[in-house]
Each structure stands twice: as C-alpha cells, then as structure tokens.
Design a protein around this motif. Structure first.
Motif, PDB file in Angstrom:
ATOM      1  N   ARG A 131       0.806  -1.213   0.000  1.00 34.20           N
ATOM      2  CA  ARG A 131       0.000   0.000   0.000  1.00 34.20           C
ATOM      3  C   ARG A 131       0.845   1.271   0.000  1.00 34.20           C
ATOM      4  NH1 ARG A 131      -3.301  -2.940  -1.454  1.00 34.20           N
ATOM      5  NH2 ARG A 131      -5.224  -3.597  -0.449  1.00 34.20           N
ATOM      6  N   CYS A 132       2.065   1.216   0.486  1.00 32.58           N
ATOM      7  CA  CYS A 132       2.847   2.446   0.670  1.00 32.58           C
ATOM      8  C   CYS A 132       4.322   2.163   0.427  1.00 32.58           C
ATOM      9  CB  CYS A 132       2.645   2.948   2.100  1.00 32.58           C
ATOM     10  SG  CYS A 132       3.602   4.433   2.477  1.00 32.58           S
ATOM     11  N   GLN A 133       4.987   3.112  -0.248  1.00 32.53           N
ATOM     12  CA  GLN A 133       6.436   2.972  -0.443  1.00 32.53           C
ATOM     13  C   GLN A 133       7.209   4.025   0.333  1.00 32.53           C
ATOM     14  OE1 GLN A 133       7.568   2.434  -4.560  1.00 32.53           O
ATOM     15  NE2 GLN A 133       6.774   0.345  -4.550  1.00 32.53           N
ATOM     16  N   GLY A 134       6.543   4.711   1.224  1.00 27.65           N
ATOM     17  CA  GLY A 134       7.264   5.652   2.074  1.00 27.65           C
ATOM     18  C   GLY A 134       8.009   6.720   1.292  1.00 27.65           C
ATOM     19  N   CYS A 135       7.328   7.348   0.321  1.00 26.26           N
ATOM     20  CA  CYS A 135       8.008   8.331  -0.534  1.00 26.26           C
ATOM     21  C   CYS A 135       8.301   9.624   0.221  1.00 26.26           C
ATOM     22  CB  CYS A 135       7.180   8.620  -1.783  1.00 26.26           C
ATOM     23  SG  CYS A 135       5.708   9.620  -1.447  1.00 26.26           S
ATOM     24  N   GLY A 136       7.709   9.797   1.388  1.00 23.77           N
ATOM     25  CA  GLY A 136       8.047  10.956   2.217  1.00 23.77           C
ATOM     26  C   GLY A 136       7.257  12.210   1.912  1.00 23.77           C
ATOM     27  N   SER A 137       6.402  12.182   0.883  1.00 22.51           N
ATOM     28  CA  SER A 137       5.532  13.348   0.640  1.00 22.51           C
ATOM     29  C   SER A 137       4.242  12.802   0.032  1.00 22.51           C
ATOM     30  CB  SER A 137       6.194  14.377  -0.273  1.00 22.51           C
ATOM     31  OG  SER A 137       6.719  13.766  -1.423  1.00 22.51           O
ATOM     32  N   CYS A 138       3.295  12.551   0.891  1.00 27.01           N
ATOM     33  CA  CYS A 138       2.109  11.765   0.544  1.00 27.01           C
ATOM     34  C   CYS A 138       1.195  12.473  -0.462  1.00 27.01           C
ATOM     35  CB  CYS A 138       1.324  11.449   1.816  1.00 27.01           C
ATOM     36  SG  CYS A 138       0.030  10.244   1.511  1.00 27.01           S
ATOM     37  N   LEU A 139       0.830  11.719  -1.498  1.00 28.30           N
ATOM     38  CA  LEU A 139      -0.018  12.234  -2.579  1.00 28.30           C
ATOM     39  C   LEU A 139      -1.464  11.759  -2.478  1.00 28.30           C
ATOM     40  CD1 LEU A 139       2.302  11.395  -5.605  1.00 28.30           C
ATOM     41  CD2 LEU A 139       1.750  13.691  -4.824  1.00 28.30           C
ATOM     42  N   LEU A 140      -1.777  10.991  -1.446  1.00 29.51           N
ATOM     43  CA  LEU A 140      -3.082  10.318  -1.414  1.00 29.51           C
ATOM     44  C   LEU A 140      -4.262  11.284  -1.490  1.00 29.51           C
ATOM     45  CD1 LEU A 140      -2.268   7.481   1.128  1.00 29.51           C
ATOM     46  CD2 LEU A 140      -2.950   7.179  -1.255  1.00 29.51           C
ATOM     47  N   GLY A 141      -4.018  12.532  -1.074  1.00 29.71           N
ATOM     48  CA  GLY A 141      -5.088  13.526  -1.145  1.00 29.71           C
ATOM     49  C   GLY A 141      -5.473  13.874  -2.576  1.00 29.71           C
ATOM     50  N   LEU A 142      -4.545  13.630  -3.518  1.00 31.18           N
ATOM     51  CA  LEU A 142      -4.803  13.951  -4.930  1.00 31.18           C
ATOM     52  C   LEU A 142      -5.354  12.763  -5.701  1.00 31.18           C
ATOM     53  CD1 LEU A 142      -1.448  15.834  -5.728  1.00 31.18           C
ATOM     54  CD2 LEU A 142      -3.632  16.830  -5.040  1.00 31.18           C
ATOM     55  N   THR A 143      -5.194  11.577  -5.145  1.00 30.45           N
ATOM     56  CA  THR A 143      -5.477  10.375  -5.930  1.00 30.45           C
ATOM     57  C   THR A 143      -6.569   9.517  -5.293  1.00 30.45           C
ATOM     58  OG1 THR A 143      -3.644   9.241  -4.812  1.00 30.45           O
ATOM     59  CG2 THR A 143      -3.154  10.282  -6.927  1.00 30.45           C
ATOM     60  N   GLY A 144      -7.467  10.167  -4.615  1.00 32.19           N
ATOM     61  CA  GLY A 144      -8.623   9.449  -4.094  1.00 32.19           C
ATOM     62  C   GLY A 144      -8.278   8.436  -3.011  1.00 32.19           C
ATOM     63  N   GLY A 145      -7.146   8.616  -2.358  1.00 25.45           N
ATOM     64  CA  GLY A 145      -6.795   7.699  -1.274  1.00 25.45           C
ATOM     65  C   GLY A 145      -6.203   6.385  -1.746  1.00 25.45           C
ATOM     66  N   ILE A 146      -5.751   6.346  -3.016  1.00 25.94           N
ATOM     67  CA  ILE A 146      -5.114   5.135  -3.553  1.00 25.94           C
ATOM     68  C   ILE A 146      -3.752   5.538  -4.103  1.00 25.94           C
ATOM     69  CG2 ILE A 146      -5.272   3.418  -5.421  1.00 25.94           C
ATOM     70  CD1 ILE A 146      -8.495   4.065  -4.841  1.00 25.94           C
ATOM     71  N   CYS A 147      -2.699   4.858  -3.673  1.00 25.31           N
ATOM     72  CA  CYS A 147      -1.360   5.327  -4.022  1.00 25.31           C
ATOM     73  C   CYS A 147      -0.847   4.740  -5.332  1.00 25.31           C
ATOM     74  CB  CYS A 147      -0.361   4.999  -2.916  1.00 25.31           C
ATOM     75  SG  CYS A 147       1.273   5.619  -3.364  1.00 25.31           S
ATOM     76  N   PRO A 148      -0.613   5.589  -6.347  1.00 22.13           N
ATOM     77  CA  PRO A 148      -0.084   5.073  -7.611  1.00 22.13           C
ATOM     78  C   PRO A 148       1.400   4.692  -7.517  1.00 22.13           C
ATOM     79  CG  PRO A 148      -0.323   7.467  -7.742  1.00 22.13           C
ATOM     80  CD  PRO A 148      -0.875   7.041  -6.405  1.00 22.13           C
ATOM     81  N   ILE A 149       2.093   5.260  -6.546  1.00 22.49           N
ATOM     82  CA  ILE A 149       3.518   4.920  -6.431  1.00 22.49           C
ATOM     83  C   ILE A 149       3.662   3.486  -5.940  1.00 22.49           C
ATOM     84  CG2 ILE A 149       5.701   5.488  -5.268  1.00 22.49           C
ATOM     85  CD1 ILE A 149       4.711   8.392  -5.148  1.00 22.49           C
ATOM     86  N   ALA A 150       2.860   3.132  -4.965  1.00 23.21           N
ATOM     87  CA  ALA A 150       2.949   1.780  -4.417  1.00 23.21           C
ATOM     88  C   ALA A 150       2.169   0.768  -5.242  1.00 23.21           C
ATOM     89  CB  ALA A 150       2.430   1.768  -2.981  1.00 23.21           C
ATOM     90  N   ARG A 151       1.138   1.212  -5.959  1.00 28.86           N
ATOM     91  CA  ARG A 151       0.193   0.236  -6.505  1.00 28.86           C
ATOM     92  C   ARG A 151       0.116   0.179  -8.018  1.00 28.86           C
ATOM     93  NH1 ARG A 151      -4.968   0.606  -2.598  1.00 28.86           N
ATOM     94  NH2 ARG A 151      -5.500  -1.317  -3.695  1.00 28.86           N
TER      95      ARG A 151
END
Lengths: 222, 307
Positions: A131-151
C-alpha cells in the motif's frame, strides 16, 4: 504494517551450519500480525532447525525469545543476558530488527530469518498487499486515497497506461490497475475533474532519492 | 512553428501526414537499420525509431536515429521513461537535437516483465506526461527540468501515444486532454482494428475540440496471418482486435492471408480519412517494413508533400 515472509529452510540452515548455539529472536509487532516472525513462528522454526541438525548428525542448541519490538533499543536490551551463551543470533523481525541487534551486539553474528517485503495491509485472512512505499511526501489527497507509487507497476503519477484492461494491470491479471481504482473512487466522490490535474514531476528527495532518511523531532529528542 | 520538424510542417500545411516505424537491431549492426530505413525513405514524412520496445534490449533509439538522419530521413526519437531518469533523458535529448533530430515521442514504455530483462528495475522517475512537460519546458523556456538555463535549447516537436482501446474507456479522452495540457503537439494512436470504438473515442475528442489542439495520427498495423491476429488479440496488452477481423483473415487460404491483412489496412485508412480530427497515419509494420510502401501507395497517400 511491515510485511515479511520466512526465508526458505535451505538458506537458514546454511546460515547456522557452523554454529552450535543460537538465539532465535521473534518480534511481537508487524511480523507477528503477518504470521512471519512472531512467537509461534519462532517455535516452529526452532523445531525445524533442530530437526534438520539432527538429520545431519549434529546438535543445535536454540534459545527462543520474542521481543515486544525489535526496532527499539530498549527491548533489544532484553537479549543481553543471553548473548554470551550463544554464538549467533537469528532474527525473525523485519530488516530494522536485524540491524538493531547487529548494532547493539558487535561481536555476535546476526542472520535474517525472513525477507522483509513491503508496507501493506491485510486484504483478507492470509493475504497482504502493498500500500505504501514511504516516498516521504504523501499524494493520497490527490489520488482518491489510492497510491499510484505503491500500486501502479510503473508508478505512474498520471496514469493509467495503455495496458489497463478490465480493471486489471497488464503485468498480472490478478493485480488491480491502480488508476482504475483511482478513477472509480474519484468518480464515486464526484471528483472527476481532479483526474485532469497534472501531477508534476515528483521531488524524490523526500524518498530514497535523498539518501538514507532520518526524522529528528526536536521536541522529543534527548 | 515550434520546431524545424518536417512532420510539423506537413501537419501545419493541412495535408494528411504519414509516419512509419522501424525497430533497431538486437546487435551492433548498422546495416539492418539502414536497410529498413531505405525501404521507408520517400514514403513516410518521418519515421519512429523505437526505444527498447517490449522491454527488449536493442540498439539505442538515439544511435539508430542518427543513421536515419545521415540517410536523409526524418527520424522520430522515441523515449521511454522506464530506462532512464530525468538527467539521462535530458542529456539524450540534447545529444539528439545536436545531431539534427527535432521530433520525439514521449512514452512510459512496456514493463520489464514483458522483456528479456525481467529482473531489471523500472526507473519511472517521470511518467510520459511529465516527460512531455519537461521537453516543452526545454523548448519553450530554454530551461532544464531542474530550472537552469540551456545553451541552445532543443526545439523538439513533441509527440505522445494514445490508446483509445485501453480501460477505463471513459477517461481516455480526459487522458488525451491531460497530454495536451502537458504540451504535446502530435499523437500517434495504438493500432486500430476496432474502428467503431476508435470513432467513438474521436467523437469524444472532437466534442471537446481537442482535435484543434493536437494532431492525431491514426495507428495502423498490417496483420500477416490469422495467427498474428489472434496473438495480438490475446497476448498484446491494450490491443482490441474484433473477432470478425480474425475470421476474415482466417477464412482465406494461408498463402493469401498476408494480402488480406494488407487489404484490411488499406480499407481502414480509407475509412479513417473521413473521420473528423484524423490528421494522418502512423503505419507500423512490425518486422514487415517492406510492405509499408505498397500500403501507403494503395491508400492513396503518395506522393508525399515536399515542405
């Protein structure tokens, strides 16, 4: 949680082949929840290692202990009374725990018993997914709560690619397309317009791109 | 004009543009790329040179583009974000432009899973949309992605891909719009076999007026056999091959199937010429480049304009 999977037996028996007395250390946190390195797995692995040693005609003395947390020096101290009685440690914690033991006990080899996998969540009994790759600057607010970096298999910040098919990723029909999930969720929230906002090139400095990371909380640090 | 690109000049002139494609060899063999280029010369306004397509290692697109340029063709440098970070991509863009390469195609690239180095990490420091933004910033603002000034900024005519057949279909027009907002100048689409679905997508494009903001080249790939048609349908991600196309090819004798494939191609081009918003054709004859001249000729796309 941080997920992990036990390493294959052959790799573990290879680590301990020249040792007679080992300390096998579990962790009561994430690896207990994902059934890779808690008290129960420590007991199972201890039996398996002993069985293997017996078949090879040698004896292996194993001390089992499961700490509350292996990523915390305070709990690592609980190993001190045991460390002189053994000639190696095998840790069933994630890589953080293994390294904490190595840092504290300079003269005793420590071997990992699990492969640390990812930060994930439990999808159902016995299934964990990243679910998370710990990128250090969370984007989930822009992507509907689903992480494109991890998923997303290509970690596209502006997906989906041309390989999204029936909601699945082109590399694996069992894998959801992250951008299908994002789109469905934005639609459900009435936020379709958000999709057309370009997410600019990411500053990876907050992630691994900036080198090993550290958090210093001035209000808490001693 | 944004660039010196011949493709841009053809498109701006309002004539249907023709691009084609050649894949560099799996070895340091200039003859192979030169032979393919020779076949396409005089038939295409510009020729895409693929960048490790299907995640298989090949001669670099940049190096192969230089051979094409030396032969008088107009190469389109394809660039995938899979294999390089933003430093490497920008340095290749500078190098390519210094060799007179003025047109490029920005892609994310096939996942390494599909190629011959599945153990490789995929970089994706940027995605295709961010790559478009970067190339546009280099051209229009004369600045690197990091913000510093560029000496003699590369004036690239910027392309990207669009796949109207991938899911979710309903956001495929919005995705094109995102690429336009990022700064793309032309689009080459995925191979079109399902014309009805393509027309539906184009309707969405024209309804939003997007065809006035970007040149769309329709992707065409001839089928060699019913086997290839089935393979494309079942094995190639994002490909939409209707059963009637497979049946049509399968229904003719084996020896005639290639001819039938070419016929389908030409019919597709003829029909798509009438579709509003189609500015040209991108003809990708994968390892079958010798067929490109006859497709272009029979589709009535000759002679190519001199601009």
């Amino acid at each position: 949680m941080i997920t992990a999977e036990r390493k294959p037996m052959e790799e573990l028996t290879e680590y301990v082949k020249n040792h007679d007395r080992i300390l096998l250390v579990g962790c009561n946190e994430c690896v207990t929840v994902c059934a890779a390195g808690g008290r129960k797995e420590v007991a199972l692995l201890a039996s398996a290692l002993q069985m293997d040693a017996m078949q090879k005609g040698k004896t292996l003395d194993i001390t089992e202990i499961t700490l509350e947390r292996q990523c915390d020096p305070e709990y690592i101290e609980e190993l001190t009374p045991h460390i002189d009685q053994v000639d190696a440690v095998m840790s069933m914690a994630c890589g953080c725990g293994v390294q904490e033991i190595a840092r504290r006990f300079k003269n005793t080899p420590v071997f990992p018993a699990v492969n640390t996998k990812f930060m994930g969540a439990s999808e159902r009994q016995g299934v964990w997914a990243e679910r998370c790759q710990g990128c250090g600057s969370c984007l989930l607010g822009l992507t509907g709560g689903i992480c494109p970096i991890a998923r997303c298999a290509k970690r596209l910040l502006n997906g989906p690619c041309g390989g999204s098919s029936n909601g699945k990723c082109e590399i694996n029909p069992d894998l959801d397309c992250a951008w299908q999930l994002i789109w469905d969720r934005l639609k459900a929230l009435g936020m379709e317009k958000q999709y057309e906002e370009i997410i600019p090139a990411k500053n990876w400095v907050s992630g691994r791109g900036g080198g090993p990371r550290k958090i210093i909380r001035e209000d808490l640090a001693e | 004009m944004k660039s010196e690109s011949v493709l841009e000049k053809v498109l701006v002139s309002g004539q249907l543009a023709v691009t084609s494609e050649c894949g560099p060899p799996r070895g340091a063999v200039p003859e192979i790329i030169k032979e393919k280029a020779e076949l396409l010369k005089d038939y295409a306004d510009a020729v895409n040179v693929t960048d490790n397509q299907t995640a298989m290692v090949r001669m670099s697109s940049f190096a192969a583009c230089v051979f094409l340029k030396q032969m008088g063709l107009n190469p389109i440098l394809q660039m995938v974000t899979r294999d390089r970070n933003r430093l490497a991509m920008q340095s290749d863009i500078l190098g390519a432009y210094a060799h007179g390469i003025d047109t490029m195609l920005c892609l994310s690239g096939d996942h390494p899973h599909f190629g011959d180095h599945p153990e490789a990490i995929n970089v994706h420091d940027l995605d295709s949309i961010q790559l478009i933004q970067m190339v546009k910033t280099m051209r229009d603002e004369g600045k690197f992605q990091g913000g510093a000034d560029i000496l003699n900024p590369p004036k690239m005519f910027i392309g990207a891909a669009a796949n109207p057949f991938a899911d979710p279909f309903e956001l495929r027009v919005a995705r094109l719009s995102k690429k336009i907002n990022a700064g793309v100048d032309f689009i080459q689409t995925q191979c079109i076999y399902n014309i009805d679905k393509f027309e539906k997508w184009m309707k969405g494009v024209t309804d939003r007026g997007l065809h006035k903001k970007v040149y769309i080249l329709a992707g065409i790939t001839p089928m060699k056999s019913a086997g290839m048609a089935r393979y494309m349908k079942n094995k190639v991600p994002g490909m939409d091959v209707p059963d009637e196309i497979i049946k049509r090819i399968a229904d003719v004798p084996q020896k005639k199937q290639a001819d039938e494939g070419i016929k389908i191609c030409i019919e597709t081009i003829q029909r798509l010429k009438e579709v509003e918003g189609v500015s040209g054709f991108h003809i990708m004859a994968i390892e079958w480049e010798q067929k490109v001249p006859e497709i272009i000729e029979q589709a009535g796309l000759l002679p190519r304009p001199v601009v």
